[in-house]
Design an enzyme around this catalytic site. Structure first.
Site, PDB file in Angstrom:
ATOM      1  N   GLY A  10       0.813  -1.204   0.000  1.00 46.21           N
ATOM      2  CA  GLY A  10       0.000   0.000   0.000  1.00 46.21           C
ATOM      3  C   GLY A  10       0.846   1.252   0.000  1.00 46.21           C
ATOM      4  N   PHE A  11       0.186   2.390   0.034  1.00 48.50           N
ATOM      5  CA  PHE A  11       0.877   3.683   0.026  1.00 48.50           C
ATOM      6  C   PHE A  11       1.885   3.782   1.166  1.00 48.50           C
ATOM      7  CE2 PHE A  11       0.222   7.975   2.130  1.00 48.50           C
ATOM      8  CZ  PHE A  11       1.273   8.594   1.476  1.00 48.50           C
ATOM      9  N   ASP A  31       0.331  -8.690   1.196  1.00 45.14           N
ATOM     10  CA  ASP A  31      -0.734  -7.812   0.697  1.00 45.14           C
ATOM     11  C   ASP A  31      -1.641  -8.624  -0.220  1.00 45.14           C
ATOM     12  OD1 ASP A  31      -2.173  -5.532  -0.628  1.00 45.14           O
ATOM     13  OD2 ASP A  31      -0.656  -4.366   0.432  1.00 45.14           O
ATOM     14  N   ASN A  32      -2.947  -8.394  -0.124  1.00 44.32           N
ATOM     15  CA  ASN A  32      -3.866  -9.079  -1.041  1.00 44.32           C
ATOM     16  C   ASN A  32      -4.133  -8.266  -2.301  1.00 44.32           C
ATOM     17  OD1 ASN A  32      -5.587  -7.061  -0.161  1.00 44.32           O
ATOM     18  ND2 ASN A  32      -7.230  -8.434   0.507  1.00 44.32           N
ATOM     19  N   ASP A  56      -4.292 -12.782   2.036  1.00 42.97           N
ATOM     20  CA  ASP A  56      -5.351 -12.005   2.671  1.00 42.97           C
ATOM     21  C   ASP A  56      -5.275 -12.283   4.170  1.00 42.97           C
ATOM     22  OD1 ASP A  56      -7.762 -10.970   3.680  1.00 42.97           O
ATOM     23  OD2 ASP A  56      -8.824 -11.361   1.807  1.00 42.97           O
ATOM     24  N   SER A  75      -5.345  -2.631   5.611  1.00 47.60           N
ATOM     25  CA  SER A  75      -6.726  -2.166   5.767  1.00 47.60           C
ATOM     26  C   SER A  75      -7.051  -1.179   4.648  1.00 47.60           C
ATOM     27  CB  SER A  75      -6.956  -1.453   7.103  1.00 47.60           C
ATOM     28  OG  SER A  75      -8.312  -1.012   7.180  1.00 47.60           O
ATOM     29  N   GLY A 102      -1.454 -13.245  16.517  1.00 45.17           N
ATOM     30  CA  GLY A 102      -1.079 -14.635  16.774  1.00 45.17           C
ATOM     31  C   GLY A 102       0.309 -14.945  16.265  1.00 45.17           C
ATOM     32  N   TYR A 145     -14.958   1.411   9.326  1.00 50.77           N
ATOM     33  CA  TYR A 145     -13.528   1.681   9.492  1.00 50.77           C
ATOM     34  C   TYR A 145     -13.215   2.099  10.926  1.00 50.77           C
ATOM     35  CZ  TYR A 145      -8.873   3.624   8.507  1.00 50.77           C
ATOM     36  OH  TYR A 145      -7.522   3.903   8.518  1.00 50.77           O
ATOM     37  N   LYS A 149     -10.962  -0.299  13.591  1.00 53.55           N
ATOM     38  CA  LYS A 149      -9.705   0.127  14.206  1.00 53.55           C
ATOM     39  C   LYS A 149      -9.818   0.170  15.730  1.00 53.55           C
ATOM     40  CE  LYS A 149      -7.002   0.788  10.641  1.00 53.55           C
ATOM     41  NZ  LYS A 149      -5.770  -0.021  10.444  1.00 53.55           N
TER      42      LYS A 149
END
Length: 313
Positions: A10-11, A31-32, A56, A75, A102, A145, A149
């Site tokens: 992601g970014f 990353d998915n 995922d 996310s 985990g 969202y 979180k």
């Protein structure tokens, strides 16, 4: 260190990959690619100290070998994304966090959760300190969202209390810079893309609502410092730039630096859109010796150059 980053394409995650590798660490990127992009890490794929796994995190996942730190950054993060994928967003915050915790527990690794200023909702105090519990609509359109979180934070703290896991929670405020998606849907990339295309700049409400924008290199610096501190105690920190700006002012600044002749148009304010957003970063300053250094105009110019190239010049 051998560091696993969920959401690493992601970014923000991809900039973290770059920084950790530059400092000599080994990185496993998971990353998915639902909102991340493989091109963000394309230049790293041939490196022996970097591994990309398309997984995922809402499903159980495993990695071979020792892991020293787990950074859970997976996310959807923009309203456009989490409104399009509401159930997946909740699952990333729930089962996704559970699976990442985990792994950290099994490895005895440091666990860092990328939380968000959205846990404060539409705040009734300004700036927002870590001690503020928030003002969140639990059933509003943004709740998938916000509550994902907040739940992820609760689970992280539970693992620390029940298992002695070394945990650190970052509440990240608006961050911007190269590798943001043009169609991200958040204010800054939307306004910048509109300006470069010569389209009207969309501002919601009367534009008096505020945000605090932190350039990505400053944020990554804070995260890296947090990873390296030796204090075993659990930590909860805001990270962001405390300089507050109205969205109307931001639109004008983007018009100025882009040279665009576009007009600003106003549309109705979305439901539960926060009126104020400004971090209290005293805790990060005291614990990490950190503060943002990139001025907004400098950061906007760097980001504009990236967007201009992405739009084909």
């Amino acid at each position: 260190m051998r560091v696993l980053i969920t959401g690493g394409a992601g970014f923000l995650g991809s900039h973290l990959c770059d920084r950790l590798l530059a400092e000599g660490h080994e990185v496993i990127c998971i990353d998915n690619l639902r909102t991340g992009r493989k091109e963000n890490v394309a230049g790293l794929l041939a490196r022996r100290d970097f591994a990309f796994l398309q997984r995922d995190v809402t499903e159980p996942f495993f990695v071979e070998g020792k892991v020293d730190a787990v950074l859970h950054f997976a996310s959807p993060a923009s309203p456009k994304d989490y409104l399009e994928h509401p159930i997946h967003t909740l699952k990333v915050g729930g089962p996704g966090t559970y699976h990442a915790l985990g792994l950290a527990k099994a490895q005895g690794a440091i666990f860092i959760l990328a939380s968000t200023s959205e846990v404060y909702g539409d705040p009734e105090v300004n700036p927002q300190p870590e001690t503020y519990w928030g003002h969140v609509n639990p059933v509003g359109p943004r709740s998938v969202y916000d509550e994902a979180k907040r739940y992820a934070e609760a689970m992280t703290v539970a693992y620390q209390r029940a298992h002695g896991l070394r945990t650190r929670i970052l509440r990240i405020f608006n961050t911007y810079g190269p590798r943001m998606r043009l169609n991200d849907g958040r204010a800054l990339p939307t306004l910048m893309s509109q300006a470069l295309r010569g389209e009207p700049l969309t501002v919601y409400g009367d534009g008096s609502q505020t945000r605090s924008f932190c350039y990505v290199s400053d944020l990554v610096e804070g995260i890296y410092h947090l990873l390296l501190i030796s204090d075993p105690a659990p930590l909860l920190l805001n990270l962001g730039n405390p300089e507050e700006v109205t969205l109307r002012q931001l639109a004008q600044e983007i018009l100025e630096i882009s040279g665009s002749r576009s007009q600003v148009v106003f549309q109705p304010l979305p439901e539960d859109d926060p009126k104020r957003r400004r971090p209290d970063v005293h805790r990060a300053q005291q614990i990490l010796g950190w503060e943002p250094r990139v001025a907004r105009r400098e950061g906007l110019q760097k980001t504009l150059a990236y967007f201009r190239e992405a739009l084909g010049g």
